[in-house]
Enzyme design. Structure first.
Site, mmCIF file in Angstrom:
data_model
loop_
_atom_site.group_PDB
_atom_site.id
_atom_site.type_symbol
_atom_site.label_atom_id
_atom_site.label_comp_id
_atom_site.label_asym_id
_atom_site.label_seq_id
_atom_site.Cartn_x
_atom_site.Cartn_y
_atom_site.Cartn_z
ATOM 1 N N PRO A 10 37.640 44.375 29.061
ATOM 2 C CG PRO A 10 39.358 44.370 27.533
ATOM 3 C CD PRO A 10 39.226 45.014 28.750
ATOM 4 C CG ASN A 11 36.483 40.808 24.656
ATOM 5 O OD1 ASN A 11 35.843 41.356 24.049
ATOM 6 N ND2 ASN A 11 37.753 41.110 24.556
ATOM 7 N NE ARG A 18 36.271 36.316 26.480
ATOM 8 C CZ ARG A 18 37.289 36.752 27.132
ATOM 9 N NH1 ARG A 18 37.039 37.467 28.248
ATOM 10 N NH2 ARG A 18 38.611 37.087 26.752
ATOM 11 C CG ASN A 73 39.508 39.682 35.073
ATOM 12 O OD1 ASN A 73 40.408 40.108 34.383
ATOM 13 N ND2 ASN A 73 38.847 38.702 35.118
ATOM 14 C CB ALA A 76 42.817 41.474 26.392
ATOM 15 C CG HIS A 79 47.894 39.840 28.497
ATOM 16 N ND1 HIS A 79 48.138 39.126 30.028
ATOM 17 C CD2 HIS A 79 46.421 39.506 28.491
ATOM 18 C CE1 HIS A 79 47.184 38.470 30.201
ATOM 19 N NE2 HIS A 79 46.036 38.552 29.409
ATOM 20 C CG ASP A 86 51.663 54.504 33.973
ATOM 21 O OD1 ASP A 86 52.396 53.758 34.463
ATOM 22 O OD2 ASP A 86 51.888 55.251 32.931
ATOM 23 C CD GLU A 100 47.069 41.205 37.539
ATOM 24 O OE1 GLU A 100 47.875 41.871 37.908
ATOM 25 O OE2 GLU A 100 47.267 40.194 36.456
ATOM 26 C CB ILE A 103 37.915 33.924 35.271
ATOM 27 C CG1 ILE A 103 37.023 35.073 35.863
ATOM 28 C CG2 ILE A 103 37.092 32.615 35.507
ATOM 29 C CD1 ILE A 103 35.828 35.445 34.762
ATOM 30 C CB SER A 104 41.668 31.412 32.819
ATOM 31 O OG SER A 104 42.145 32.703 32.223
ATOM 32 N NE ARG A 109 43.354 31.047 28.453
ATOM 33 C CZ ARG A 109 42.631 32.167 28.451
ATOM 34 N NH1 ARG A 109 42.124 32.943 29.360
ATOM 35 N NH2 ARG A 109 41.731 32.389 27.143
ATOM 36 N NE ARG A 113 44.929 33.927 26.690
ATOM 37 C CZ ARG A 113 43.927 34.847 25.925
ATOM 38 N NH1 ARG A 113 43.554 35.774 26.742
ATOM 39 N NH2 ARG A 113 43.398 34.614 24.804
HETATM 40 C C1 DQA Z 1 41.380 36.922 31.977
HETATM 41 C C2 DQA Z 1 42.358 36.433 31.331
HETATM 42 C C3 DQA Z 1 43.194 37.376 30.184
HETATM 43 O O1 DQA Z 1 44.076 36.599 29.301
HETATM 44 C C4 DQA Z 1 41.850 37.304 29.039
HETATM 45 O O2 DQA Z 1 42.212 38.220 28.105
HETATM 46 C C5 DQA Z 1 40.509 37.724 29.852
HETATM 47 C C6 DQA Z 1 40.188 37.167 31.053
HETATM 48 C C7 DQA Z 1 40.537 35.960 33.129
HETATM 49 O O3 DQA Z 1 39.931 36.401 33.917
HETATM 50 O O4 DQA Z 1 40.999 34.744 33.034
HETATM 51 O O5 DQA Z 1 39.703 38.694 29.098
HETATM 52 O O6 DQA Z 1 41.447 38.044 32.670
#
Ligand code: DQA
Length: 144
Positions: A10-11, A18, A73, A76, A79, A86, A100, A103-104, A109, A113
């Site tokens: 997501p996102n 973003r 990836n 969120a 977490h 599963d 897994e 990016i960050s 953080r 996280r």
């Molecule tokens: C993320 C880190 C996650 O904590 C965050 O919710 C993301 C991106 C990353 O790629 O750094 O959406 O997975």
């Protein structure tokens, strides 16, 4: 031709606009271009993104059924999603690679996280290197 599934949660469809201070200004198309350019001969990249947990889970089933390595990836979902964990475990239990990636660096953080419910069942984890996290994962999963 072998295919590597590169799954984004997501996102991440908003990459580029973003929080560019955290995630940079490149978007998923840029990531796809980078991975296609870095792939070894005979390796194809199937990069997808969804905001939907069920869809992500079904893509992991597809990886098992089609015997594809996965670069994931979970965003969120990392977490807190035991359901995703599963499903990801099905991949590694089938002796397929699942890396897994982030990016960050989640550990640098917010505290929420710092927990990943996915890491324990992943083949490996690469975080904090921007798009290089994916590139290095691709190199690993396609190593001869
Ligand atoms: C993320 C880190 C996650 O904590 C965050 O919710 C993301 C991106 C990353 O790629 O750094 O959406 O997975």
């Amino acid at each position: 031709m072998s295919t590597v599934l590169v799954l984004n949660g997501p996102n991440l469809g908003r990459l580029g606009s973003r929080e560019p201070d955290v995630y940079g200004s490149a978007n998923l198309d840029d990531l796809r271009t980078l991975l296609v350019a870095s792939a070894r001969p005979g390796v194809s990249i199937d990069l997808r993104q969804t905001d939907d947990e069920a869809e992500l889970i079904h893509w992991l089933y597809e990886a098992v059924d089609e015997r594809m390595s996965v670069i994931l990836n979970p965003a969120a979902f990392t977490h807190y999603s035991y359901a995703l964990r599963d499903a990801a475990a099905l991949v590694t239990k089938a002796s397929l690679c699942l890396i897994e990636v982030h990016i960050s660096n989640p550990h640098a953080r917010e505290t929420f996280r710092h927990t990943s419910v996915v890491s324990a069942i992943a083949t490996g984890v690469i975080a904090g290197l921007g798009f290089d996290s994916y590139r290095l994962a691709l190199d690993f999963v396609t190593a001869p």
